[in-house]
Write a protein that holds these residues in place. Structure first.
Motif, short mmCIF file in Angstrom:
data_model
loop_
_atom_site.label_atom_id
_atom_site.label_comp_id
_atom_site.label_asym_id
_atom_site.label_seq_id
_atom_site.Cartn_x
_atom_site.Cartn_y
_atom_site.Cartn_z
N ILE A 29 1.09 -1.30 0.01
CA ILE A 29 -0.05 -0.31 0.13
C ILE A 29 0.99 1.23 -0.10
O ILE A 29 1.58 1.54 0.90
CB ILE A 29 -0.99 0.22 1.09
CG1 ILE A 29 -1.77 -1.55 1.10
CG2 ILE A 29 -1.72 1.18 0.98
CD1 ILE A 29 -2.44 -1.47 2.56
N PRO A 30 0.86 2.11 -1.14
CA PRO A 30 1.89 3.36 -1.18
C PRO A 30 1.26 4.11 -0.35
O PRO A 30 0.22 4.31 0.01
CB PRO A 30 1.83 3.58 -2.47
CG PRO A 30 0.47 3.23 -3.24
CD PRO A 30 0.41 1.82 -2.44
N VAL A 31 2.29 5.13 0.28
CA VAL A 31 1.96 6.24 1.13
C VAL A 31 2.06 7.35 0.39
O VAL A 31 2.75 7.92 -0.02
CB VAL A 31 3.00 6.12 2.35
CG1 VAL A 31 2.33 7.31 3.44
CG2 VAL A 31 2.72 4.84 2.92
N ASN A 32 0.61 8.19 0.30
CA ASN A 32 0.74 9.44 -0.39
C ASN A 32 0.66 10.53 0.75
O ASN A 32 -0.60 10.82 1.28
CB ASN A 32 -0.71 9.56 -1.33
CG ASN A 32 -0.64 8.49 -2.49
OD1 ASN A 32 0.60 8.13 -2.67
ND2 ASN A 32 -1.92 7.90 -2.76
N ALA A 33 1.77 11.17 0.69
CA ALA A 33 1.85 12.28 1.90
C ALA A 33 1.46 13.45 1.11
O ALA A 33 1.49 13.84 0.05
CB ALA A 33 3.23 12.62 2.32
N PRO A 34 0.56 14.31 2.01
CA PRO A 34 -0.10 15.77 1.53
C PRO A 34 1.15 16.48 1.26
O PRO A 34 2.02 16.58 1.83
CB PRO A 34 -0.75 16.14 2.64
CG PRO A 34 -0.49 15.55 3.81
CD PRO A 34 -0.01 14.03 3.58
N GLY A 35 0.90 17.48 0.21
CA GLY A 35 1.54 18.54 -0.25
C GLY A 35 1.92 19.35 0.83
O GLY A 35 1.00 19.99 1.72
N GLU A 36 3.17 20.20 1.07
CA GLU A 36 3.40 21.22 2.17
C GLU A 36 4.07 22.34 1.30
O GLU A 36 4.84 22.04 0.39
CB GLU A 36 4.35 20.45 3.33
CG GLU A 36 3.49 19.40 4.10
CD GLU A 36 4.26 18.92 5.01
OE1 GLU A 36 5.27 19.45 5.27
OE2 GLU A 36 3.84 18.10 5.82
N THR A 37 3.90 23.61 2.01
CA THR A 37 4.32 24.72 1.53
C THR A 37 6.00 24.68 2.03
O THR A 37 6.39 24.59 3.10
CB THR A 37 3.96 25.88 1.55
OG1 THR A 37 2.70 25.90 1.49
CG2 THR A 37 4.79 26.97 1.27
N VAL A 38 7.11 24.73 1.13
CA VAL A 38 8.46 24.72 1.24
C VAL A 38 9.03 26.26 1.37
O VAL A 38 8.92 26.86 0.25
CB VAL A 38 9.27 23.69 0.84
CG1 VAL A 38 10.63 23.77 0.96
CG2 VAL A 38 8.69 22.37 0.64
N ASN A 39 9.44 26.59 2.44
CA ASN A 39 10.17 27.93 2.42
C ASN A 39 11.55 28.02 2.22
O ASN A 39 12.23 27.04 2.97
CB ASN A 39 9.77 28.84 3.69
CG ASN A 39 7.91 29.05 3.55
OD1 ASN A 39 7.49 29.17 2.71
ND2 ASN A 39 7.52 28.98 4.75
N GLY A 40 12.27 29.07 1.90
CA GLY A 40 13.61 29.11 1.73
C GLY A 40 14.39 28.48 0.78
O GLY A 40 15.55 28.50 0.80
N VAL A 41 13.50 28.38 -0.22
CA VAL A 41 14.09 27.52 -1.51
C VAL A 41 14.59 28.69 -2.39
O VAL A 41 13.91 29.66 -2.77
CB VAL A 41 13.04 26.94 -2.06
CG1 VAL A 41 13.75 26.06 -3.60
CG2 VAL A 41 12.52 25.68 -1.33
N PRO A 42 15.86 28.98 -2.86
CA PRO A 42 16.48 29.67 -3.69
C PRO A 42 15.64 30.15 -5.07
O PRO A 42 15.07 28.93 -5.47
CB PRO A 42 17.95 29.60 -3.71
CG PRO A 42 17.96 27.94 -3.56
CD PRO A 42 16.79 27.59 -2.66
N VAL A 43 16.03 31.16 -5.52
CA VAL A 43 15.25 31.46 -6.90
C VAL A 43 15.78 30.39 -8.11
O VAL A 43 17.26 30.22 -8.13
CB VAL A 43 15.47 32.91 -7.25
CG1 VAL A 43 14.82 33.08 -8.72
CG2 VAL A 43 15.11 33.75 -6.21
N ARG A 44 15.11 30.02 -8.85
CA ARG A 44 15.60 29.13 -9.79
C ARG A 44 16.33 29.76 -10.65
O ARG A 44 16.17 31.07 -11.23
CB ARG A 44 14.31 28.60 -10.77
CG ARG A 44 14.46 27.52 -11.71
CD ARG A 44 13.52 27.06 -12.37
NE ARG A 44 13.76 26.05 -13.52
CZ ARG A 44 12.84 25.55 -14.20
NH1 ARG A 44 11.56 25.90 -13.96
NH2 ARG A 44 13.30 24.63 -15.28
N GLY A 45 17.54 29.05 -11.10
CA GLY A 45 18.58 29.84 -12.25
C GLY A 45 18.25 29.80 -13.49
O GLY A 45 17.29 29.12 -13.85
N GLY A 46 18.94 30.26 -14.52
CA GLY A 46 18.77 30.19 -15.95
C GLY A 46 18.15 31.59 -16.40
O GLY A 46 17.62 32.38 -15.51
N PRO A 47 17.62 31.35 -17.71
CA PRO A 47 16.85 32.60 -18.33
C PRO A 47 15.75 32.90 -17.82
O PRO A 47 14.83 31.73 -17.24
CB PRO A 47 16.96 32.18 -19.83
CG PRO A 47 17.19 30.74 -19.69
CD PRO A 47 17.94 30.21 -18.56
#
Length: 444
Positions: free
Chosen positions: A396-414
């Motif tokens: 039985i796979p475990v589906n964890a609820p989504g959570e907001t993640v803070n402190g992630v740096p801005v995505r690089g690239g164009p």
């Protein structure tokens, strides 16, 4: 294989374990060659020659033919027809018809098996010996010549007074005492051999407490395997081998009580000899004690130490050389034999528990181990059953609820293109050659 053939093969009588070794060495065969001819391992051949096991079925008959002791038309013989057990210069006289041959006492000179001819190959001898023998000849067996090998030229020891015959338990194949129970036979064997074995193991290990422990362990083991010990031709030797192996085990060095030997005796002669003995490696120490101390012959010493006869002879010669250097007055083999015999035959002073206590202790230990094994087995069965009953039958796979993640740096690239940028890009791709038109010159 039919039932009658199997029964006839199983009824073949083999020589004693020591006689098997002697016959093999008389044929100039090694353990590897016998194992190859019989289709078994070297360890199996060694167990046959030490009496721990015996071949069965067709292997039993083939092994008897290989040793030359199989006689299909008469009673099985335990003597190799090619090698006589007579001393040099003597020939055995055939027994008179209808009269059993009288047993000949062992000779004090420890002669070895004759050396094989130089033109006979061991493998060819093994194959010829494995074939069915021809009709036995009525001629008497020829006398055996002395062994010319230098490593086994041991000086004969003077004849000693015959040692008292060890008490043999009442068992099949041994002279039984009327009305003697296994418990009484074990008690008699313990009373006869235990005190002397304690003294012998002390000479081997130099530790009095370890010697008593080794002898108690050996008799515990003997009572647990009493059916095997009861039919053994030499029950004292069976117990002695077990006690020696326990006393010489290297694992005792890890125990604080047996890490160092006891204080040597105060007498100078005894102290010098015991110190020199303890300086020898355990196999050499055991060999010289069996041969010069107890008076066993060389094949018996080799069989008890689980070594070949030449190896036992080399160990004995090396041990005598080392002891002669440490104690100059023991340089002669006769002097060493007299001193070790005197040490072995000394009156033992160790106090041992009663034979009944040894028997009950062995039985108690056996019951304790049996109950422990049964308890552990029951626990394992219970844990396995509980796991099988409670474990899920599918994943039985475990589906964890989504959570907001803070402190992630801005995505690089164009950066993401705006609609105007997308339109400009499409227009540039549609017109691959922008710029002024090419000027083409014209002729006038």
């Amino acid at each position: 294989m039919s039932r009658s053939t199997a029964d006839s093969a199983s009824s073949v009588t083999l020589p004693t374990p020591k006689e098997r070794r002697r016959l093999r060495e008389a044929l100039a065969l090694s353990e590897e060659q016998v194992a190859e001819a019989m289709g078994v391992t070297k360890a199996t051949v060694r167990s046959w020659e030490t009496g721990r096991s015996a071949p069965r079925g067709r292997k039993r008959e083939a092994y008897a033919k290989l040793l030359g002791s199989f006689e299909p038309d008469g009673p099985p013989s335990t003597e190799n027809p090619a090698v006589s057990s007579a001393s040099p210069g003597e020939a055995e006289k055939p027994a008179a018809a209808g009269k059993p041959a009288k047993p000949r006492p062992p000779s004090p000179v420890r002669a070895q098996a004759p050396a094989p001819p130089a033109d006979v190959r061991p493998k060819a001898a093994a194959k010829r010996a494995a074939k069915p023998p021809k009709a036995p000849s009525p001629a008497p067996a020829p006398a055996r010549r002395a062994d010319p090998r230098p490593q086994e030229r041991l000086k004969p020891v003077a004849a000693e007074a015959p040692a008292p015959e060890p008490v043999r338990p009442a068992a099949p194949g041994l002279p039984a005492v009327p009305g003697l129970t296994p418990e009484e036979a074990f008690d008699a064997l313990y009373a006869h051999a235990a005190p002397g074995l304690v003294h012998q193991t002390y000479l081997l290990s130099g530790r009095r407490r370890l010697s008593r422990e080794a002898v108690e362990y050996a008799f515990h083991h003997a009572w647990q395997h009493w059916p095997e010990v009861a039919v053994d031709p030499d029950p004292v030797g069976w117990v002695r081998a077990t006690a020696y192996e326990y006393a010489l085990s290297p694992w005792h060095r890890l125990r604080r009580a047996h890490k160092h030997p006891d204080a040597p005796p105060t007498e100078a002669n005894r102290r010098a000899l015991l110190t020199a003995l303890l300086e020898l490696p355990p196999p050499y120490r055991r060999t010289v004690l069996l041969y010069d101390g107890l008076g066993l012959d060389l094949p018996e010493t080799a069989a008890e130490t689980e070594a070949s006869t030449p190896a036992a002879a080399n160990r004995l010669l090396h041990a005598r050389t080392v002891l002669g250097k440490r104690v100059p007055e023991l340089a002669e083999p006769e002097a060493l034999h007299r001193r070790l015999s005197a040490l072995v035959t000394e009156a033992p002073t160790a106090t041992l528990p009663a034979a009944r206590a040894v028997r009950t202790g062995s039985e108690r230990r056996t019951r304790t181990w049996t109950r422990a094994v049964l308890g552990v087995t029951a626990v394992l069965i219970g844990v396995t059953g509980f796991t099988a009953a409670t474990a899920p039958t599918r994943y039985i796979p475990v589906n964890a609820p989504g959570e907001t993640v803070n402190g992630v740096p801005v995505r690089g690239g164009p950066q993401k293109l705006r609609p105007e940028d997308v339109e400009l890009r499409d227009r540039l791709r549609a017109e691959p050659n922008p710029g002024p038109e090419r000027l083409v010159p014209t002729a006038e």
